[in-house]
Design a protein around this motif. Structure first.
Motif, PDB file in Angstrom:
ATOM      1  N   PRO A 162       2.297 -20.916  30.695  1.00  0.00           N
ATOM      2  CA  PRO A 162       0.851 -20.706  30.715  1.00  0.00           C
ATOM      3  C   PRO A 162       0.075 -21.643  31.622  1.00  0.00           C
ATOM      4  N   ASP A 163       0.674 -22.765  32.066  1.00  0.00           N
ATOM      5  CA  ASP A 163      -0.138 -23.716  32.819  1.00  0.00           C
ATOM      6  C   ASP A 163      -0.465 -23.222  34.221  1.00  0.00           C
ATOM      7  N   ILE A 164       0.354 -22.336  34.796  1.00  0.00           N
ATOM      8  CA  ILE A 164       0.025 -21.720  36.075  1.00  0.00           C
ATOM      9  C   ILE A 164       0.248 -20.224  35.931  1.00  0.00           C
ATOM     10  N   GLU A 165      -0.787 -19.430  36.082  1.00  0.00           N
ATOM     11  CA  GLU A 165      -0.667 -18.000  35.888  1.00  0.00           C
ATOM     12  C   GLU A 165      -1.208 -17.244  37.096  1.00  0.00           C
ATOM     13  N   ILE A 166      -0.795 -15.983  37.219  1.00  0.00           N
ATOM     14  CA  ILE A 166      -1.320 -15.124  38.264  1.00  0.00           C
ATOM     15  C   ILE A 166      -2.646 -14.552  37.786  1.00  0.00           C
ATOM     16  N   GLY A 167      -3.671 -14.589  38.643  1.00  0.00           N
ATOM     17  CA  GLY A 167      -4.967 -14.081  38.219  1.00  0.00           C
ATOM     18  C   GLY A 167      -5.935 -13.978  39.376  1.00  0.00           C
ATOM     19  N   ARG A 202      -6.061 -36.894  18.400  1.00  0.00           N
ATOM     20  CA  ARG A 202      -7.516 -36.717  18.387  1.00  0.00           C
ATOM     21  C   ARG A 202      -8.139 -36.897  19.775  1.00  0.00           C
ATOM     22  N   TYR A 203      -7.310 -37.192  20.742  1.00  0.00           N
ATOM     23  CA  TYR A 203      -7.835 -37.335  22.106  1.00  0.00           C
ATOM     24  C   TYR A 203      -8.035 -35.954  22.725  1.00  0.00           C
ATOM     25  N   ASP A 204      -9.212 -35.711  23.263  1.00  0.00           N
ATOM     26  CA  ASP A 204      -9.564 -34.429  23.886  1.00  0.00           C
ATOM     27  C   ASP A 204      -9.257 -34.520  25.381  1.00  0.00           C
ATOM     28  N   THR A 205      -8.139 -33.949  25.788  1.00  0.00           N
ATOM     29  CA  THR A 205      -7.679 -34.062  27.170  1.00  0.00           C
ATOM     30  C   THR A 205      -8.692 -33.476  28.146  1.00  0.00           C
ATOM     31  N   VAL A 206      -8.948 -34.204  29.217  1.00  0.00           N
ATOM     32  CA  VAL A 206      -9.799 -33.695  30.293  1.00  0.00           C
ATOM     33  C   VAL A 206      -8.980 -32.702  31.111  1.00  0.00           C
ATOM     34  N   THR A 207      -9.525 -31.522  31.347  1.00  0.00           N
ATOM     35  CA  THR A 207      -8.790 -30.489  32.073  1.00  0.00           C
ATOM     36  C   THR A 207      -9.455 -30.198  33.411  1.00  0.00           C
ATOM     37  N   ILE A 208      -8.635 -29.993  34.407  1.00  0.00           N
ATOM     38  CA  ILE A 208      -9.098 -29.632  35.749  1.00  0.00           C
ATOM     39  C   ILE A 208      -8.479 -28.289  36.090  1.00  0.00           C
ATOM     40  N   VAL A 262      -5.251 -36.445  31.665  1.00  0.00           N
ATOM     41  CA  VAL A 262      -5.869 -35.367  32.431  1.00  0.00           C
ATOM     42  C   VAL A 262      -4.813 -34.287  32.623  1.00  0.00           C
ATOM     43  N   ALA A 263      -5.175 -33.037  32.385  1.00  0.00           N
ATOM     44  CA  ALA A 263      -4.256 -31.910  32.557  1.00  0.00           C
ATOM     45  C   ALA A 263      -4.774 -31.002  33.660  1.00  0.00           C
TER      46      ALA A 263
END
Length: 325
Positions: free
Chosen positions: A311-316, A204-210, A238-239
């Motif tokens: 998916p954590d690092i993608e080309i874009g 139930r913890y909502d991870t903080v994303t950067i 933190v992700a």
């Protein structure tokens, strides 16, 4: 070590300065390229590919050694890329292997002192001359990255505390045992609460994303991680996410994330080492070799032809720096 290296003082917790790391690894890239008449940029790209997949597959192989006594079989696309790069360099492949070993040696802890998080690969990428200056590719110096993170990340730790409180309150039993007012989790008690109560309500913890839409070598993401409490990063509260137009850049970011244990990699590698120590191979080694000998370090080299597999690092597309959600 020459007089120039003796005069240089390593950063806190490191064996070598960034300049020393640049010289050591650049020499390996040059030797690998010269051995086959390639550009240094080609050797650098191949080395990044090898290094990323070696780190990524290490926990997989460690688990296989623990369960079956043998290394895991690489996926077909990884095995094919591995064969391609090894065939491309022949005997010169030893220089890429040496560069990987040197990288790990240069950043490993000294006497139990954990090295500070920093971007090791970005400056090396620039030193090798692989940056595309014509397209404006320039990696932000580490000190400036820290300044940017400090100004942009203000309140990030507080946001983590707030989401910890929300997760704990979602459990009726824990809600009765903890204060009902906001802000009761703070710098003084956050770690102990994260280790004792948060695992109960982890789902139930909502991870903080950067997020960094133009991550380069991952310097800005590393700077964000560096100013947060280390336990917060290691526990995955933190992700860190990023993307870039350059495949080399996404690989550098992936490697940096894994080297410093971001996005759960610290826990993965800790588990991997535990698996290796308890594996049949390690037990047999301890039985057959005198106690004074070091335990074997099991490693494999695996590579992958695409960055979009993970998916954590993608080309874009490129964009702004940090986003806190």
């Amino acid at each position: 070590m020459d007089d120039r290296e003796r005069a240089e003082q390593p950063e806190t917790g490191y064996r070598y300065t960034q300049a020393q790391i640049d010289r050591r690894l650049t020499k390996h890239m040059q030797d690998a390229a010269i051995s086959q008449g390639l550009r240094v940029a080609d050797a650098w790209s191949d080395w990044l590919c090898i290094t990323e997949m070696t780190l990524r597959m290490t926990p997989v192989h460690a688990k296989s050694v623990f369960e079956h006594g043998t290394l895991a079989q690489d996926p077909p696309e990884i095995a094919a890329e591995w064969a391609r790069i090894k065939a491309r360099y022949g005997d010169g492949f030893q220089h890429l292997e040496a560069a990987y070993g040197d990288l790990l040696h240069c950043i490993q802890p000294i006497a139990g002192i954990e090295p500070e998080i920093r971007d090791v690969l970005g400056p090396l990428h620039m030193a090798i001359g692989n940056a595309n200056i014509k397209l404006g590719q320039f990696f932000t110096p580490w000190e400036l990255s820290l300044v940017a993170a400090q100004s942009t990340m203000e309140g990030a730790a507080t946001l983590v505390y707030q989401r910890m409180e929300q997760a704990i309150r979602s459990n009726p039993m824990l809600a009765m045992m903890t204060p009902q007012t906001d802000g009761w989790i703070n710098d003084d008690n956050a770690r102990s609460i994260a280790e004792s109560l948060l695992p109960i309500v982890w789902e139930r913890y909502d991870t903080v994303t950067i997020y960094d839409p133009s991550c380069g070598s991952g310097g800005m993401l590393l700077a964000a991680a560096a100013i947060l409490p280390r336990w917060m990063v290691v526990m995955g509260l933190v992700a860190f996410y990023g993307q870039d137009l350059s495949r080399d850049c996404t690989r550098m970011t992936q490697i940096n994330m894994m080297l410093f244990g971001l996005n759960g990699w610290g826990l993965r590698f800790t588990t991997a080492m535990a698996h290796l120590r308890e594996s049949p191979l390690a037990k047999r080694f301890r039985e057959e070799v005198p106690p004074t000998a070091p335990e074997p370090m099991i490693a494999s080299v695996s590579v992958c032809p695409t960055d979009t597999m993970y998916p954590d690092i993608e080309i874009g597309a490129q964009g702004a720096l940090f986003n806190l959600h």
